[in-house]
Design a protein around this motif. Structure first.
Motif, PDB file in Angstrom:
ATOM      1  N   LYS A 115     -34.775  11.389 -46.790  1.00  0.00           N
ATOM      2  CA  LYS A 115     -34.977  11.150 -48.212  1.00  0.00           C
ATOM      3  C   LYS A 115     -34.232   9.892 -48.654  1.00  0.00           C
ATOM      4  CE  LYS A 115     -34.231  13.445 -52.661  1.00  0.00           C
ATOM      5  NZ  LYS A 115     -33.675  14.659 -53.300  1.00  0.00           N
ATOM      6  N   ARG A 116     -32.976   9.789 -48.229  1.00  0.00           N
ATOM      7  CA  ARG A 116     -32.185   8.621 -48.623  1.00  0.00           C
ATOM      8  C   ARG A 116     -32.788   7.331 -48.068  1.00  0.00           C
ATOM      9  NH1 ARG A 116     -27.481  11.925 -47.890  1.00  0.00           N
ATOM     10  NH2 ARG A 116     -27.278  11.163 -45.757  1.00  0.00           N
ATOM     11  N   ALA A 117     -33.291   7.419 -46.807  1.00  0.00           N
ATOM     12  CA  ALA A 117     -33.861   6.226 -46.178  1.00  0.00           C
ATOM     13  C   ALA A 117     -35.066   5.740 -46.972  1.00  0.00           C
ATOM     14  CB  ALA A 117     -34.236   6.528 -44.735  1.00  0.00           C
ATOM     15  N   ILE A 118     -35.914   6.687 -47.393  1.00  0.00           N
ATOM     16  CA  ILE A 118     -37.131   6.287 -48.100  1.00  0.00           C
ATOM     17  C   ILE A 118     -36.805   5.755 -49.494  1.00  0.00           C
ATOM     18  CG2 ILE A 118     -39.306   7.135 -49.071  1.00  0.00           C
ATOM     19  CD1 ILE A 118     -39.372   9.097 -46.701  1.00  0.00           C
ATOM     20  N   LEU A 119     -35.876   6.432 -50.174  1.00  0.00           N
ATOM     21  CA  LEU A 119     -35.511   5.963 -51.505  1.00  0.00           C
ATOM     22  C   LEU A 119     -34.897   4.568 -51.435  1.00  0.00           C
ATOM     23  CD1 LEU A 119     -34.110   9.249 -53.091  1.00  0.00           C
ATOM     24  CD2 LEU A 119     -36.227   8.064 -53.679  1.00  0.00           C
ATOM     25  N   ALA A 120     -34.181   4.298 -50.356  1.00  0.00           N
ATOM     26  CA  ALA A 120     -33.563   2.990 -50.221  1.00  0.00           C
ATOM     27  C   ALA A 120     -34.592   1.920 -49.858  1.00  0.00           C
ATOM     28  CB  ALA A 120     -32.465   3.044 -49.151  1.00  0.00           C
ATOM     29  N   ASP A 121     -35.606   2.324 -49.126  1.00  0.00           N
ATOM     30  CA  ASP A 121     -36.577   1.341 -48.647  1.00  0.00           C
ATOM     31  C   ASP A 121     -37.982   1.944 -48.695  1.00  0.00           C
ATOM     32  OD1 ASP A 121     -37.930  -0.704 -47.499  1.00  0.00           O
ATOM     33  OD2 ASP A 121     -37.161  -0.372 -45.476  1.00  0.00           O
ATOM     34  N   PRO A 122     -38.627   1.933 -49.902  1.00  0.00           N
ATOM     35  CA  PRO A 122     -39.944   2.588 -50.057  1.00  0.00           C
ATOM     36  C   PRO A 122     -41.019   1.962 -49.179  1.00  0.00           C
ATOM     37  CG  PRO A 122     -38.939   2.031 -52.179  1.00  0.00           C
ATOM     38  CD  PRO A 122     -38.138   1.343 -51.134  1.00  0.00           C
ATOM     39  N   LYS A 123     -40.755   0.794 -48.639  1.00  0.00           N
ATOM     40  CA  LYS A 123     -41.776   0.149 -47.789  1.00  0.00           C
ATOM     41  C   LYS A 123     -42.032   0.938 -46.520  1.00  0.00           C
ATOM     42  CE  LYS A 123     -40.083  -4.083 -47.617  1.00  0.00           C
ATOM     43  NZ  LYS A 123     -39.196  -4.770 -48.551  1.00  0.00           N
ATOM     44  N   LEU A 124     -41.113   1.868 -46.191  1.00  0.00           N
ATOM     45  CA  LEU A 124     -41.318   2.701 -44.998  1.00  0.00           C
ATOM     46  C   LEU A 124     -42.566   3.562 -45.117  1.00  0.00           C
ATOM     47  CD1 LEU A 124     -37.677   4.003 -44.361  1.00  0.00           C
ATOM     48  CD2 LEU A 124     -38.979   2.464 -42.892  1.00  0.00           C
ATOM     49  N   LEU A 125     -42.946   3.848 -46.371  1.00  0.00           N
ATOM     50  CA  LEU A 125     -44.057   4.774 -46.602  1.00  0.00           C
ATOM     51  C   LEU A 125     -45.380   4.213 -46.073  1.00  0.00           C
ATOM     52  CD1 LEU A 125     -43.299   6.015 -50.222  1.00  0.00           C
ATOM     53  CD2 LEU A 125     -42.973   7.204 -48.053  1.00  0.00           C
ATOM     54  N   GLY A 126     -46.284   5.137 -45.767  1.00  0.00           N
ATOM     55  CA  GLY A 126     -47.636   4.713 -45.429  1.00  0.00           C
ATOM     56  C   GLY A 126     -47.910   4.620 -43.954  1.00  0.00           C
ATOM     57  N   GLY A 127     -47.215   5.333 -43.117  1.00  0.00           N
ATOM     58  CA  GLY A 127     -47.536   5.316 -41.692  1.00  0.00           C
ATOM     59  C   GLY A 127     -46.489   6.084 -40.917  1.00  0.00           C
ATOM     60  N   THR A 128     -46.632   6.071 -39.606  1.00  0.00           N
ATOM     61  CA  THR A 128     -45.661   6.776 -38.762  1.00  0.00           C
ATOM     62  C   THR A 128     -44.547   5.805 -38.387  1.00  0.00           C
ATOM     63  OG1 THR A 128     -47.363   8.237 -37.920  1.00  0.00           O
ATOM     64  CG2 THR A 128     -45.338   8.050 -36.630  1.00  0.00           C
ATOM     65  N   ARG A 129     -43.342   6.220 -38.661  1.00  0.00           N
ATOM     66  CA  ARG A 129     -42.188   5.352 -38.366  1.00  0.00           C
ATOM     67  C   ARG A 129     -41.227   6.093 -37.445  1.00  0.00           C
ATOM     68  NH1 ARG A 129     -43.687   0.568 -41.078  1.00  0.00           N
ATOM     69  NH2 ARG A 129     -44.820   1.276 -42.915  1.00  0.00           N
ATOM     70  N   LYS A 130     -40.558   5.306 -36.616  1.00  0.00           N
ATOM     71  CA  LYS A 130     -39.485   5.879 -35.815  1.00  0.00           C
ATOM     72  C   LYS A 130     -38.184   5.721 -36.607  1.00  0.00           C
ATOM     73  CE  LYS A 130     -39.681   6.294 -30.882  1.00  0.00           C
ATOM     74  NZ  LYS A 130     -39.680   5.697 -29.574  1.00  0.00           N
ATOM     75  N   ILE A 131     -37.574   6.835 -36.912  1.00  0.00           N
ATOM     76  CA  ILE A 131     -36.342   6.756 -37.709  1.00  0.00           C
ATOM     77  C   ILE A 131     -35.211   7.463 -36.962  1.00  0.00           C
ATOM     78  CG2 ILE A 131     -35.263   7.609 -39.851  1.00  0.00           C
ATOM     79  CD1 ILE A 131     -37.783   6.920 -41.292  1.00  0.00           C
ATOM     80  N   TRP A 132     -33.997   6.872 -37.042  1.00  0.00           N
ATOM     81  CA  TRP A 132     -32.828   7.472 -36.364  1.00  0.00           C
ATOM     82  C   TRP A 132     -32.206   8.546 -37.242  1.00  0.00           C
ATOM     83  CZ3 TRP A 132     -31.770   6.600 -31.392  1.00  0.00           C
ATOM     84  CH2 TRP A 132     -32.309   5.453 -30.796  1.00  0.00           C
ATOM     85  N   PHE A 133     -32.075   9.754 -36.664  1.00  0.00           N
ATOM     86  CA  PHE A 133     -31.435  10.857 -37.386  1.00  0.00           C
ATOM     87  C   PHE A 133     -30.174  11.305 -36.651  1.00  0.00           C
ATOM     88  CE2 PHE A 133     -35.902  11.178 -38.568  1.00  0.00           C
ATOM     89  CZ  PHE A 133     -35.786  11.255 -39.945  1.00  0.00           C
ATOM     90  N   THR A 134     -29.235  11.886 -37.416  1.00  0.00           N
ATOM     91  CA  THR A 134     -28.012  12.415 -36.813  1.00  0.00           C
ATOM     92  C   THR A 134     -28.348  13.621 -35.953  1.00  0.00           C
ATOM     93  OG1 THR A 134     -26.727  11.683 -38.690  1.00  0.00           O
ATOM     94  CG2 THR A 134     -25.733  13.370 -37.312  1.00  0.00           C
ATOM     95  N   ALA A 135     -27.835  13.644 -34.729  1.00  0.00           N
ATOM     96  CA  ALA A 135     -28.065  14.773 -33.838  1.00  0.00           C
ATOM     97  C   ALA A 135     -27.154  15.923 -34.216  1.00  0.00           C
ATOM     98  CB  ALA A 135     -27.799  14.345 -32.398  1.00  0.00           C
ATOM     99  N   SER A 136     -27.531  17.126 -33.783  1.00  0.00           N
ATOM    100  CA  SER A 136     -26.682  18.284 -34.070  1.00  0.00           C
ATOM    101  C   SER A 136     -25.399  18.186 -33.267  1.00  0.00           C
ATOM    102  CB  SER A 136     -27.425  19.567 -33.707  1.00  0.00           C
ATOM    103  OG  SER A 136     -27.563  19.620 -32.306  1.00  0.00           O
ATOM    104  N   ASP A 137     -24.418  18.984 -33.679  1.00  0.00           N
ATOM    105  CA  ASP A 137     -23.122  19.002 -33.011  1.00  0.00           C
ATOM    106  C   ASP A 137     -23.288  19.343 -31.533  1.00  0.00           C
ATOM    107  OD1 ASP A 137     -20.332  18.942 -32.858  1.00  0.00           O
ATOM    108  OD2 ASP A 137     -20.241  21.117 -33.037  1.00  0.00           O
ATOM    109  N   THR A 138     -24.148  20.357 -31.266  1.00  0.00           N
ATOM    110  CA  THR A 138     -24.348  20.812 -29.894  1.00  0.00           C
ATOM    111  C   THR A 138     -24.878  19.678 -29.018  1.00  0.00           C
ATOM    112  OG1 THR A 138     -25.049  22.844 -30.945  1.00  0.00           O
ATOM    113  CG2 THR A 138     -25.372  22.681 -28.563  1.00  0.00           C
ATOM    114  N   LEU A 139     -25.926  19.021 -29.492  1.00  0.00           N
ATOM    115  CA  LEU A 139     -26.518  17.936 -28.706  1.00  0.00           C
ATOM    116  C   LEU A 139     -25.528  16.782 -28.572  1.00  0.00           C
ATOM    117  CD1 LEU A 139     -28.919  16.621 -27.284  1.00  0.00           C
ATOM    118  CD2 LEU A 139     -29.687  15.769 -29.503  1.00  0.00           C
ATOM    119  N   SER A 140     -24.848  16.503 -29.674  1.00  0.00           N
ATOM    120  CA  SER A 140     -23.908  15.400 -29.691  1.00  0.00           C
ATOM    121  C   SER A 140     -22.829  15.593 -28.626  1.00  0.00           C
ATOM    122  CB  SER A 140     -23.302  15.329 -31.093  1.00  0.00           C
ATOM    123  OG  SER A 140     -22.221  14.472 -31.097  1.00  0.00           O
TER     124      SER A 140
END
Lengths: 419, 253, 316
Positions: A115-140
């Motif tokens: 949500k924050r990424a899109i609000l900061a940069d609405p140009k992301l909208l309109g297609g499939t994007r690769k976005i970096w998300f925080t991994a869970s503690d377990t995976l991390s």
């Protein structure tokens, strides 16, 4: 014939052996104490290092209009979009149980991040994007090699399937480790990968500000009175003994005073930096008074006498001439007192600054926690990730302490140079 | 005259870069009292403390030259300072009894050096030492009272008793009467004269009268140099050097 | 212009200004008394209310501490047992372990630093030891609970000993290390205050340095050292975070350092950090414990100051 050598008798050999043993006992004691210090610092620094790392995974998310209405971004179901993205990345996962495991790769914070990424940069909208998300503690923890994978699957938190997915993503460079800025910009969280110390830092800063504003003026006023104006009578004696004793009262007792009088009697807001600062100032006051008196005492009496001889009143002589000379020393005492207050935890527990605080406190009346209390809270959490956070928070606390003590030392040095 | 017991040759002592003694040559005879006199800062105490190596306790202090006691080089590597100090005792400027009982003060040296093997022997040596120091009659009935409860003069005699209990060959005294009143001083001076029979005594004093009264030989130091040494009578009545003459007549000090 | 006469009566400025300023300064100094009164009154009033619910004899002599649940139906106070003996026992046990660790270490390092160490060694060892004193207790608590306790447990199990994960030993040892610098710096001052003439006297008799320390300096410094040990003990008894984090809440009445015990301070924290009705015996008991703690530490401090002051007079 006189003999001054070792063979002269007097039991010399044994006595010199005893001497050597005695010296080694002293050296040993110092070494032991310093070894313990090194053990503590290394353990915590190594433990805290992990908290500077944030593991992220890249997920292709579909941000087309079917998922997000560009005119009403806030209404989109971001959590669902992220989960969908994960399923697109791993289409082979079908079973409900496995899907749940798949979602476990991500931090619960991921939907907010999108949500924050899109609000900061609405140009992301309109297609499939690769976005970096925080991994869970377990995976991390697994990615950073902190998980023992040799134990049977049911005895560790990460399953074989999750490990396989992680391996696949690693092969495609879809996992990365970045510096964890969030640790310094977030408040507390139930999730170790998200939790940060900002709220606690602000709470500490507000409490210390209150503490300083109360205890410094009061402390130097009391010290000036006792050192320069107090008549030599019983009352002055009582005050003096009192201050010495207050300096040695266990800090938790000040917490009890705060709980019963500031909260119970005056009804001040619980958990607030105002009350925290007031309680800390009670503790700091004796330290400041004692240090300020020493500083005032070191001012040569000739300075005051010169002023008096010119016709200044005693008050003028003290405030115009003695006070400015003693000020750096008094400030040094105040900083040392504040450094002690910075690390003190017990009295803050008593007045309720142990609450779980996510929001950054906005005023000295808002509920807040403090850095040492945050350390106490995190150290109690079972998650492995919190252990790293605790160590990292301790490192931050120690850095602040060292900085304050350095300032005090520099001030003192400057003061010493003047005489 | 017999061979001197202490023979110092070309002794220099430095405190860090500052030289305090310059090429001192001095012989001290056995079983005599030798006074070291001179204005303050002349190096007489430094020389005294060089004899039993008390200067070693000052880290910045260095010694150069030769100092022999009974033919033994005091600064030779094989010398053990503990052994040296057990045989060259010292009495200090201010009385410094240990904050312990009178008995323990005297017994201390005997105990650490294990010089006695039984309680009765220890008691005997304590009594003997206190008698030699002329203190026995005053303290015999209160040996277990603290040494600090005595008067200044008594304390100094206790310190002397403590020193002679170990039976050193030489006793060094560093202005032992400077903190005492005239009556206590007279008692100590009398005692020193008696002790001469058994011990070699080197005494630093700022009082020329005292040096004249108690010593057989006198050495005059000035600005770190040994100016003149000779029999006390000769030094005080017929000095060879002009500086000695000036000092004893009060023109330098 | 007439020649002005000297007027010795005319004040330079109105005297009330000075009087007002001094009064304000005096009030600030008087605040110290107010704080002490505040502590005593707040603790005392809650404690008196507590003794209205639980008899003072049960508190002082009771062997059972379990403020949560009633042990027996006829239990006085009906919501738990409030015998402080297990807490006092635990506090003393942990403090004793801490003192056993800190006294030899602190004294030995003070002696070494004041009698043997070179100036340059002193100049870096002393600040290093002071770091140990400056580390917040919450850090020691974390280290005790997560590093030292498991270490002691592991060592114990290799020796075939059953050691509780919240053993008194772990908390005590870490607390001991914490108070080492307190003992060493106070003792260092005391040892340095022993007059040099006593050292000279002993060395002049041919004593070795260690003989001088053991037979002359330590006996002379003993009262001052005793004072510093009392201050350290008071610090250990009042220490909170280490025991809260490493010693736990099990109110066992035992002298076995391998078992878990709890302390007065740990109980105060646990009683007052949960959500509690302000009037319940459970909450009020924390103030009674606080008063007990205040009285004990105050007595230790006063005794320590008296001893040290007397000792100073001896050599002034």
């Amino acid at each position: 014939m006189i003999d001054f050598t070792k063979s002269a008798g007097f039991n010399l050999a044994a006595r010199h052996r005893a001497e050597t043993r005695f010296q080694w006992m002293g050296k040993g004691a110092i070494l032991l104490a310093l070894a313990f210090l090194a053990w503590l610092i290394v353990t915590i620094a190594v433990g805290g290092y992990g908290a500077t790392k944030l593991v992220q995974i890249a997920i292709p998310v579909d941000l087309s209009a079917t998922n997000i209405d560009p005119n009403n971004i806030a209404a989109a179901r971001f959590g669902k979009i992220v989960k969908l993205g994960l399923r697109t990345r791993f289409p082979e996962v079908k079973k409900r149980k496995d899907k749940k495991k798949l979602y476990n790769l991500l931090s619960t914070e991921a939907s907010f991040e999108l949500k924050r990424a899109i609000l900061a940069d609405p140009k992301l909208l309109g297609g499939t994007r690769k976005i970096w998300f925080t991994a869970s503690d377990t995976l991390s923890l697994y990615v950073r090699g902190k998980t023992n994978v040799s134990v049977p699957e049911d005895q560790r938190r990460i399953s074989d399937k999750e490990i396989a997915w992680a391996a696949d993503m690693q092969k495609n460079a879809e996992i990365r480790t970045v510096f964890n800025w969030g640790f310094f910009t977030h408040g507390d969280s139930r999730e170790p990968e998200i939790a940060g110390i900002l709220a606690a830092l602000i709470g500490t800063a507000l409490s210390l500000a209150v503490c300083f504003l109360l205890s410094f003026p009061l402390g130097i006023a009391a010290a000036t009175y006792l050192e320069q104006f107090a008549p030599a009578n019983r009352l002055s004696d009582i005050i003096e003994v009192n201050i010495n004793n207050l300096a040695a009262v266990p800090s938790i007792v000040f917490g009890l005073l705060g709980l019963s009088i500031f909260l119970g009697y005056f009804g001040l807001p619980r958990s607030s930096p105002l009350v925290g600062g007031m309680v800390l100032s009670l503790m700091t006051l004796p330290t400041i008074i004692i240090a300020s008196r020493a500083s005032l005492k070191s001012v040569p009496p000739s300075i005051k006498e010169a002023a008096l001889a010119l016709g200044a009143t005693p008050v003028q002589a003290v405030f115009h001439h003695v006070f400015p000379v003693a000020l750096p020393g008094m400030l040094t005492g105040a900083i040392i007192g504040m450094a002690r207050a910075l690390g003190d935890t017990a009295p803050l527990l008593m007045i309720g600054m142990v609450a779980f605080i996510v929001d950054i406190p906005k005023s000295i009346l808002a509920p807040a926690t403090a850095l040492p209390v945050q350390i106490f809270l995190w150290s109690d959490s079972p998650e492995r990730g919190f252990m790293e956070k605790t160590s990292a928070a301790i490192v931050v606390l120690l850095i602040f302490l060292i900085a304050m003590n350095l300032i005090a030392i520099l001030l003192r040095r400057k003061l010493e140079q003047r005489f | 005259m017999s061979d001197p017991i202490i023979r110092a040759q070309n002794v220099d002592v430095f405190y860090a870069d500052k030289q305090a003694l310059f090429g001192v040559d001095l012989k001290i005879e056995e079983k005599q009292v030798t006074s070291l006199i001179g204005p303050s800062g002349c190096g007489k105490s430094t020389f005294l403390r060089a004899i039993n190596r008390m200067n070693d306790l000052i880290p910045i202090c260095r010694f150069r030259g030769s100092l022999k006691i009974d033919g033994q080089d005091v600064y030779a590597p094989a010398v053990d300072v503990v052994s040296l100090r057990a045989q060259v005792g010292m009495v200090f400027q201010k009385p410094n009894p240990f904050p312990k009982s009178i008995r323990e003060n005297v017994a201390y040296g005997l105990k650490i050096h294990r010089l006695t093997s039984s309680k009765s022997e220890l008691d005997g040596r304590i009594e003997h030492s206190l008698k030699s120091a002329g203190l026995w009659d005053e303290v015999a009935d209160r040996l277990d009272e603290p040494g600090t409860s005595l008067s200044g003069g008594q304390q100094q005699r206790l310190c002397i008793a403590r020193t002679i209990a170990v039976e050193p060959r030489v006793i060094l005294m560093d202005e032992p009467c400077s903190a005492l009143d005239p009556i206590a001083t007279a008692v100590i001076e009398e005692l020193i004269d008696k002790l001469r029979r058994d011990f070699t005594i080197v005494i630093v004093t700022h009082s020329m009268q005292q040096a004249a009264r108690i010593s057989q030989r006198t050495a005059f130091f000035h600005l770190g140099k040994l100016v003149e040494v000779g029999s006390t009578k000769q030094v005080f009545t017929n000095p060879v050097e002009e500086r000695t003459q000036n000092y004893i007549t009060g023109r330098i000090g | 212009m007439s020649a002005s006469k000297i007027d010795l009566q005319r004040p330079v400025r109105p005297p009330w200004i000075d009087r007002a300023i001094i009064t304000i300064l005096g009030l600030a100094a008087g605040l110290a008394i107010l704080v002490t009164l505040g502590i005593i009154l707040s603790l005392l009033s809650e404690t008196i209310r507590f003794f209205g619910k639980v008899p003072i004899t049960e508190f002082l002599f009771g062997l059972e501490w379990s403020p949560q649940t009633a042990i027996r139906a006829d239990q006085v106070g009906s919501d738990g047992a409030f015998g402080a003996i297990p807490l006092i026992n635990g506090t003393l046990l942990i403090s004793a372990i801490a003192m056993l660790v800190a006294t030899p270490l602190g004294l030995a390092s003070a002696i070494y630093l004041s009698e043997y160490a070179t100036k340059s060694m002193r100049s870096w060892v002393k600040p290093a030891l002071e770091i140990l004193a400056g580390i917040p207790t919450v850090v020691y608590g974390f280290f005790a609970a997560l590093t030292v306790a498991p270490f002691i447990r592991m060592t114990g199990s290799q020796l075939g000993l059953e050691i509780s994960s919240e053993s008194a030993l772990a908390a005590g040892v870490v607390m001991g290390i914490m108070i080492v610098p307190l003992i060493s710096s106070l003792s260092d001052d005391v040892i340095n205050a022993v007059p040099q003439s006593l050292r000279d006297a002993s060395m002049g008799l041919g004593a070795t340095k260690s003989e001088t320390v053991r037979h002359v300096i330590l006996p002379a410094a003993l009262p001052g050292i005793a004072g510093s040990l009392l201050l350290a003990a008071s610090r250990a008894i009042g220490e909170t975070m280490i025991v809260v984090m490493a010693a736990g809440l099990a109110a066992n009445l035992t002298l076995n350092p391998l078992k878990a015990v709890t302390t007065i301070t740990a109980q105060i924290v646990s009683l007052l950090t949960g959500d509690q009705a302000f009037d319940s015996a459970k909450t009020l008991s924390a103030f009674a414990l606080g008063l007990l703690l205040f009285i004990v530490t105050l007595c230790l401090n006063v005794a320590a100051h008296l001893i040290v002051r007397k000792y100073r007079e001896q050599y002034d």
